[in-house]
Each structure stands twice: as structure tokens, then as C-alpha cells.
Write an enzyme that holds these catalytic residues in place. Structure first.
Site, PDB file in Angstrom:
ATOM      1  CB  SER A  47      -0.922  -0.117   0.946  1.00  0.00           C
ATOM      2  OG  SER A  47      -1.696  -1.313   1.551  1.00  0.00           O
ATOM      3  CB  ALA A  50      -0.406   1.940  -3.908  1.00  0.00           C
ATOM      4  CD  GLU A 118      -3.422   4.009 -13.299  1.00  0.00           C
ATOM      5  OE1 GLU A 118      -3.043   3.170 -13.070  1.00  0.00           O
ATOM      6  OE2 GLU A 118      -2.661   4.734 -12.095  1.00  0.00           O
ATOM      7  CG  HIS A 230       3.007  -3.199 -13.684  1.00  0.00           C
ATOM      8  ND1 HIS A 230       3.707  -2.441 -14.309  1.00  0.00           N
ATOM      9  CD2 HIS A 230       2.084  -2.119 -13.099  1.00  0.00           C
ATOM     10  CE1 HIS A 230       3.413  -1.057 -14.622  1.00  0.00           C
ATOM     11  NE2 HIS A 230       1.940  -1.359 -13.321  1.00  0.00           N
ATOM     12  NE  ARG A 271      -1.303  -2.471 -14.262  1.00  0.00           N
ATOM     13  CZ  ARG A 271      -1.359  -2.714 -13.548  1.00  0.00           C
ATOM     14  NH1 ARG A 271      -1.260  -2.844 -12.124  1.00  0.00           N
ATOM     15  NH2 ARG A 271      -1.528  -0.561 -13.119  1.00  0.00           N
ATOM     16  CG  HIS A 328       1.501  -5.172  -9.936  1.00  0.00           C
ATOM     17  ND1 HIS A 328       2.726  -4.543  -9.326  1.00  0.00           N
ATOM     18  CD2 HIS A 328       0.906  -4.910 -10.265  1.00  0.00           C
ATOM     19  CE1 HIS A 328       2.296  -3.528  -9.023  1.00  0.00           C
ATOM     20  NE2 HIS A 328       1.111  -3.825  -9.335  1.00  0.00           N
ATOM     21  NE  ARG A 363      -4.417  -4.425  -9.538  1.00  0.00           N
ATOM     22  CZ  ARG A 363      -4.077  -4.084  -9.540  1.00  0.00           C
ATOM     23  NH1 ARG A 363      -3.698  -2.870  -8.823  1.00  0.00           N
ATOM     24  NH2 ARG A 363      -2.244  -3.735  -9.610  1.00  0.00           N
ATOM     25  CB  SER A 368      -5.837  -3.592  -5.344  1.00  0.00           C
ATOM     26  OG  SER A 368      -4.814  -2.903  -6.843  1.00  0.00           O
ATOM     27  CG  LEU A 369      -4.394   1.942  -2.873  1.00  0.00           C
ATOM     28  CD1 LEU A 369      -3.984   2.919  -3.722  1.00  0.00           C
ATOM     29  CD2 LEU A 369      -3.886   0.878  -1.834  1.00  0.00           C
TER      30      LEU A 369
HETATM   31  C1  LIG Z   1       4.718  -0.420  -6.906  1.00  0.00           C
HETATM   32  C2  LIG Z   1       3.370  -0.812  -6.362  1.00  0.00           C
HETATM   33  C3  LIG Z   1       2.126   0.333  -6.906  1.00  0.00           C
HETATM   34  C4  LIG Z   1       0.985  -0.300  -6.647  1.00  0.00           C
HETATM   35  N1  LIG Z   1       0.584   0.879  -7.441  1.00  0.00           N
HETATM   36  C5  LIG Z   1      -0.936   0.804  -7.308  1.00  0.00           C
HETATM   37  C6  LIG Z   1      -2.099   1.718  -7.474  1.00  0.00           C
HETATM   38  O1  LIG Z   1      -1.564   3.053  -7.690  1.00  0.00           O
HETATM   39  N2  LIG Z   1      -3.039   1.747  -6.970  1.00  0.00           N
HETATM   40  C7  LIG Z   1      -3.687   0.109  -7.062  1.00  0.00           C
HETATM   41  O2  LIG Z   1      -5.041   0.807  -6.848  1.00  0.00           O
HETATM   42  N3  LIG Z   1      -2.794  -0.869  -6.000  1.00  0.00           N
HETATM   43  C8  LIG Z   1      -1.689  -1.153  -6.129  1.00  0.00           C
HETATM   44  N4  LIG Z   1      -0.635  -1.245  -6.232  1.00  0.00           N
HETATM   45  C9  LIG Z   1      -1.427  -2.840  -5.904  1.00  0.00           C
HETATM   46  C10 LIG Z   1      -1.755  -2.377  -4.480  1.00  0.00           C
HETATM   47  O3  LIG Z   1      -0.958  -1.531  -3.731  1.00  0.00           O
HETATM   48  C11 LIG Z   1      -2.162  -3.083  -3.080  1.00  0.00           C
HETATM   49  O4  LIG Z   1      -2.674  -3.866  -3.556  1.00  0.00           O
HETATM   50  C12 LIG Z   1      -3.021  -2.847  -2.209  1.00  0.00           C
HETATM   51  O5  LIG Z   1      -2.444  -1.494  -2.135  1.00  0.00           O
HETATM   52  C13 LIG Z   1      -3.148  -4.113  -0.904  1.00  0.00           C
HETATM   53  O6  LIG Z   1      -3.192  -3.380  -0.074  1.00  0.00           O
HETATM   54  P1  LIG Z   1      -3.247  -5.307   1.216  1.00  0.00           P
HETATM   55  O7  LIG Z   1      -3.865  -4.223   2.677  1.00  0.00           O
HETATM   56  O8  LIG Z   1      -4.107  -6.205   0.983  1.00  0.00           O
HETATM   57  O9  LIG Z   1      -1.433  -5.432   1.721  1.00  0.00           O
HETATM   58  P2  LIG Z   1      -0.633  -4.961   1.579  1.00  0.00           P
HETATM   59  O10 LIG Z   1      -0.576  -3.431   1.572  1.00  0.00           O
HETATM   60  O11 LIG Z   1       0.521  -5.296   1.684  1.00  0.00           O
HETATM   61  O12 LIG Z   1      -0.481  -4.902   3.042  1.00  0.00           O
HETATM   62  C14 LIG Z   1      -0.575  -6.444   4.100  1.00  0.00           C
HETATM   63  C15 LIG Z   1       0.602  -5.566   5.031  1.00  0.00           C
HETATM   64  O13 LIG Z   1       0.027  -7.722   5.959  1.00  0.00           O
HETATM   65  C16 LIG Z   1       1.709  -7.476   7.218  1.00  0.00           C
HETATM   66  N5  LIG Z   1       1.626  -8.709   6.862  1.00  0.00           N
HETATM   67  C17 LIG Z   1       1.917  -9.881   6.494  1.00  0.00           C
HETATM   68  N6  LIG Z   1       1.962 -11.130   6.986  1.00  0.00           N
HETATM   69  C18 LIG Z   1       1.610 -10.812   8.232  1.00  0.00           C
HETATM   70  C19 LIG Z   1       1.498 -11.347   9.097  1.00  0.00           C
HETATM   71  N7  LIG Z   1       1.832 -13.108   9.372  1.00  0.00           N
HETATM   72  N8  LIG Z   1       1.632 -11.209  10.300  1.00  0.00           N
HETATM   73  C20 LIG Z   1       1.614  -9.378  10.668  1.00  0.00           C
HETATM   74  N9  LIG Z   1       1.545  -8.925   9.652  1.00  0.00           N
HETATM   75  C21 LIG Z   1       1.534  -9.351   7.995  1.00  0.00           C
HETATM   76  C22 LIG Z   1       2.884  -6.735   6.176  1.00  0.00           C
HETATM   77  O14 LIG Z   1       4.385  -6.760   6.790  1.00  0.00           O
HETATM   78  C23 LIG Z   1       1.828  -5.620   5.743  1.00  0.00           C
HETATM   79  O15 LIG Z   1       2.635  -4.570   6.792  1.00  0.00           O
HETATM   80  C24 LIG Z   1       0.282  -2.145  -6.618  1.00  0.00           C
HETATM   81  C25 LIG Z   1       1.509  -2.651  -6.256  1.00  0.00           C
HETATM   82  C26 LIG Z   1       2.484  -1.859  -5.502  1.00  0.00           C
HETATM   83  C27 LIG Z   1       3.711  -3.344  -5.550  1.00  0.00           C
END
Ligand SMILES: Cc1cc2nc3c(=O)[nH]c(=O)nc-3n(C[C@H](O)[C@H](O)[C@H](O)COP(=O)(O)OP(=O)(O)OC[C@H]3O[C@@H](n4cnc5c(N)ncnc54)[C@H](O)[C@@H]3O)c2cc1C
Length: 484
Positions: A47, A50, A118, A230, A271, A328, A363, A368-369
Site C-alpha cells: 500500500s 502504490a 490508466e 506489471h 496489463r 505484481h 485486475r 485494488s486500493l
Molecule cells: C509498487 C506498487 C504499486 C502499486 N500501485 C497501485 C496503485 O496505484 N493503485 C492500486 O489500486 N494498487 C496498486 N498496487 C497494488 C496495491 O498497492 C495493493 O494491492 C494493496 O495496497 C494491498 O493492500 P493490503 O492492505 O491488502 O496489503 P499490504 O499493503 O501489502 O499490507 C499487508 C500488511 O500485512 C503485513 N503482514 C503480512 N503477513 C503478516 C503476518 N503474518 N502477520 C502480521 N502482519 C503481516 C505486512 O507486513 C503488511 O503490513 C501497487 C502495488 C505495488 C507493489
């Protein structure tokens, strides 16, 4: 476990990315106590990394129906329509809620939200902050609020490695530092699994640990063969390997060029299409990268990308950027309904850990956000309706297994990369890592090519598998199910 420090809360949330932070804040708004468990520091979440933003039908010519159509088109016949309908209808309200929470999205001169374009979107629909620093701004603001919120207890640098079960329900979790949490429900927001692949845009913690925890506890997983690559991750530049160059830059006119300086693909196609075109070109020519040309793009629109590349010696106003596809985003995950309930009572999942079916086989960018916030709000409300945990319980512990080695990461890239074969996937079935084996089993079962999943031995889409999702049962067997 009886001697370890125990926390009692209404909800336990695993992961402090966009999904986890938002679930925790929504539950606290309802007056509920939350234990928020985060394995890493904030900068380690996908996140935080992103760039582009959040898709929401906000523009004057846009509508939830148009957003839904684009989502379905990108998802290649596999999008669960009910999930897409929820996302597209509720995303605009979640954007307004984030503004109320203090997130400053970029605006145009007239003060209206500025929207970017996008790949796969038929019009400008992506809300952003700080140009391409959206994730950083969002996570900073939401984590500051969570830190100030007395109802949210943050367990930092604690990794949930055990789910606690009693009478067939999930009633809490335990962490690797000895602390445990008992709660009405556990919401898994532990992110995706793309860092299991050797070449990735993801932070090192995206290893699918939430999916494995849920699987070992008996919840169903789905669609693990669908991992999005990606198209434009930097390659061959020291210090910036795998760095993602946001698609919004192509939305402003950046072009993809072959070694002769010629365009070879529609840069704003979904993509899967752009990544496959690059992959075919690299295979044919033996080159390692293609070039992203953003020399005509206003660099002030994307300050963090421009600065990060400048630090690595690339001046985007004069140089071409070497890029190639990288792992990605995991479209599959813990099977959930439209209120984020998994198939195990008391266990919920949101964000990249979850599979609502929304993303189908590919996707749509920046959905995803939006998913984290739309389904995060729904999860908090539904989970708080779970029955309270009885005082006297004898929980069964289900522990997280499996370290990830470089050999596993290399094997996933080789055998479950952009092009797959039966023989390669069968080799992956022997991998020591349990999630790698489940990914291989799903990819073997799907004998067709669709979206991000390309089988050289089954190169076409099989229409009989439209709307049909790959299901991993608790015992690891793989089957198919139609979702509407
Ligand atoms: C470089 C990049 C750019 C992106 N740009 C975009 C964008 O512009 N727009 C968009 O919609 N999406 C984008 N995405 C995708 C999007 O960012 C993610 O799909 C989304 O942020 C996932 O959010 P989340 O809260 O599910 O997981 P995350 O943000 O990955 O958070 C997961 C958390 O869980 C923690 N965790 C994992 N396992 C455990 C455990 N066993 N115990 C405790 N904590 C744990 C991790 O440490 C982390 O803190 C991008 C992704 C990347 C990598």
C-alpha cells in the site's frame, strides 16, 4: 500459551496496509476495540508503495456501470459481477470518506478531484495524491489516525503465525513474539504473494502468509494461478531493480519502444496484453528489456518516480527507461463473500489477501486500493456482528508453516511466470513451499489461457470456464466453481 501476554479485543486485524488500517479505523468508529498486528514497518507494505491511485467513477462523464464494464473487460470473462457491482457503486463514497479522514487528493485548478488515465480504463478515473505518491500519503494519514485512536492497539513488528480455533470458529491469533489476541473475528489483511516470484515489484513481505494461515485453518482459497505481471518494472539498473513505473505515465503519453525505437503495442491496453506483448518481443529478440519513453511527459506530474530514477542515474527528460514485466498482484486469495467473510466462521479477509472474484483473470489498474476501502468498510461492519468469544475456550492452534527460499522464488518465476507448461508446473508441485505447490496445482488444473495465466500447451481461452473459479479446498484438492 496460557502464560503469554493475552489481549482481548473485539477484532483482531492482521496487517497494517491500506486494508488493515481502514478496517481498524472503521471498527473503532463503531466503538469497537481492535488489535492491529503488523509484521513490518509501514514502508514495507505494498500500500505504501502504490503510485497511481484509486479507481472511482467520479468524473462527470463516468458512471458505476462504465467502471464495471471496464473491470469486466479487463478480467477476461472471470470477473464476479456482484463483486464488481459493489466495488464500482461504493468506491466514490469511500473516496469522500478518505477525504473526511484527512487524505488530500490532488485537484485541478477548479478544485475538482484530478483524475488520471490508466490501462484498460475507457476514461480518466483514477484519484491520486502527491502525483504518484498516493500510497505513501494514504498510509501515512491512516496510520497516524490509527496511532492516535485509543480503541486501536497496534502490535508492531509482530507476525501473526497462528490462528486460534474453538468450536469450528476462528477466535483469535497468536504472534511470533508470544503475544496473543482473542477476538470475535480475525480479519486477514496481510497483502498479496507477488514477492514469492524472483522478479517482483512488491516489498519482501508480500509472501502470501495470510493465505497460508487461512488455508491451514480450513478456509478455502481461490484463483491462485492468476498473478498479474506489471509490464513496466525497471530492469538492469542498480538500486532500482523491480521499481515500478506507474501506468499513469503511459496515460500521459509515455510510449513503449523496441530496440529500433518503434512502438509495438497499445500502451493503454489492459496489463495482461501489454505484458504478453513485451514478453513475446523479448523472447524473439533475446533482449532483456524494452524502453519506456517518457521524454514528452511533464515530469512535474510524477515527482517521486522522476526522483527515484534520477538517483539511479536516469534523467527521464533525456533518457529511455529499461523495463520488463515483473510479478505484481495476486488476483487469487482467501475466498470471501461480498462482506469479506471467508468460508471459516469468524475469519474474514480484505485487500490483496482476499479473493472476491472482483479482478477475474486480470485486475483493472487501480481497482485494488479501492477494493481495500470498499470491502474493508463492509468487513468491519460484518465482523462486529459475530458472537462474542466465550470466556472459557480451549483453542486449537493452526500454525503458519514454510520459509521462502531463493530457490522457491526462482522456481515460481521459471515455472509459473508469464508462460507456463504442464511439465514446468509439475516440477513446481514438488517445491518445498506449500503456497508454491498450491499455485502450481491451480495453474495445472486450469487447462486454458486466460488473462494473466498463459499455458503454452493450452494457448486459447476455454469458454466453458467463463465465470468459473479455481477452488482450493482445506485438504489441498483443487476444483472449479461458478460465481455470479
Ligand atoms: C509498487 C506498487 C504499486 C502499486 N500501485 C497501485 C496503485 O496505484 N493503485 C492500486 O489500486 N494498487 C496498486 N498496487 C497494488 C496495491 O498497492 C495493493 O494491492 C494493496 O495496497 C494491498 O493492500 P493490503 O492492505 O491488502 O496489503 P499490504 O499493503 O501489502 O499490507 C499487508 C500488511 O500485512 C503485513 N503482514 C503480512 N503477513 C503478516 C503476518 N503474518 N502477520 C502480521 N502482519 C503481516 C505486512 O507486513 C503488511 O503490513 C501497487 C502495488 C505495488 C507493489
Amino acid at each position: 500459551m496460557s502464560d503469554a501476554p493475552q489481549i482481548d479485543a473485539e477484532l483482531a486485524v492482521v496487517g497494517a496496509g491500506a486494508a488493515g488500517l481502514y478496517v481498524a479505523l472503521c471498527a473503532a468508529q463503531e466503538g469497537a476495540s481492535v488489535a492491529l498486528v503488523s509484521a513490518t514497518t509501514l514502508a514495507q507494505t505494498a500500500s505504501y508503495w502504490a503510485q497511481g491511485g484509486l479507481a472511482a467513477a467520479i468524473g462527470p462523464d463516468d458512471s458505476a456501470q462504465l467502471h464495471e464494464l471496464d473491470t469486466e473487460r479487463a478480467g477476461r470473462g472471470l470477473v464476479r459481477r456482484s463483486a464488481a457491482a459493489v466495488l464500482c457503486a461504493e468506491a466514490p463514497e469511500r473516496v469522500r470518506d478518505l477525504e473526511r479522514l484527512g487524505v488530500n487528493f490532488d485537484t485541478d485548478r477548479g478544485g475538482a478531484l484530478s483524475l488520471s488515465l490508466e490501462g484498460g480504463h475507457s476514461l480518466r478515473r483514477v484519484v491520486h495524491s502527491g502525483g504518484s505518491a498516493t500510497g505513501r500519503r494514504l498510509v501515512r494519514q491512516l496510520s497516524a489516525l490509527a496511532a492516535q485512536e485509543p480503541l486501536v492497539e497496534v502490535l508492531e513488528r509482530a507476525r501473526a503465525d497462528t490462528l486460534l480455533l474453538a468450536d469450528g470458529r476462528c477466535v483469535g491469533l497468536a504472534c511470533d513474539d508470544g503475544r496473543s489476541v482473542r477476538a470475535r473475528a480475525v480479519v486477514v489483511c496481510a497483502g498479496g504473494a507477488a514477492a514469492l516470484w524472483a522478479r517482483t515489484t512488491n516489498p519482501p513481505g508480500s509472501l502470501g502468509s495470510g493465505m497460508l494461515l487461512a488455508h491451514h485453518a480450513g478456509a478455502r482459497l481461490a484463483d491462485l494461478e492468476f498473478l498479474q505481471f506489471h509490464p513496466t518494472a525497471v530492469i538492469g539498473v542498480a538500486g532500482r531493480e523491480g521499481f515500478l513505473v506507474t501506468e499513469a505515465i503511459r496515460g500521459e503519453g509515455a510510449r513503449l519502444l523496441d530496440a529500433d525505437g518503434e512502438r509495438f503495442v497499445d500502451e493503454l491496453a489492459p496489463r495482461d496484453e501489454v505484458s504478453a506483448a513485451i514478453d513475446r518481443l523479448l523472447e524473439r529478440t533475446g533482449a532483456r528489456s524494452v524502453s519506456l519513453d517518457m521524454r514528452e511527459v511533464d515530469p512535474t506530474l510524477f515527482p517521486n518516480v522522476v526522483d527515484a530514477l534520477a538517483e539511479a542515474g536516469i534523467d527521464v527528460t533525456t533518457d529511455l527507461i529499461p523495463v520488463a514485466p515483473a510479478a505484481h498482484f495476486m488476483m487469487g486469495g482467501i475466498t470471501t463473500d461480498l462482506h469479506a467473510r471467508s468460508t471459516l466462521a469468524g475469519l474474514y479477509a480484505v485487500g490483496e489477501s482476499a479473493c472476491t472474484g472482483l479482478h477475474g483473470a486480470n485486475r483493472l489498474a487501480s481497482n485494488s486500493l479501492s477494493e481495500c476501502f470498499v470491502f474493508g468498510g463492509r468487513a468491519a461492519r460484518a465482523a462486529l456482528e459475530e458472537p462474542a468469544v466465550p470466556r472459557e475456550i480451549t483453542p486449537t492452534a493452526v500454525e503458519l508453516l514454510g520459509e521462502v527460499t531463493q530457490a522457491t522464488r526462482a522456481a515460481l518465476w521459471e515455472y509459473a511466470g508469464l508462460r507456463r507448461t504442464r511439465a514446468g508446473l509439475q516440477r513446481l508441485l514438488e517445491d518445498p513451499h506449500p503456497l508454491a505447490r498450491l499455485i502450481a496445482a491451480c495453474a495445472l488444473a486450469r487447462e486454458e489461457s486466460r488473462g494473466a495465466h498463459f499455458r503454452e500447451d493450452h494457448p486459447r481461452i476455454d469458454p466453458r470456464l467463463d465465470a468459473t473459479h479455481t477452488i482450493v479446498a482445506a485438504d489441498g484438492t483443487v476444483g472449479f466453481e461458478r460465481w455470479d
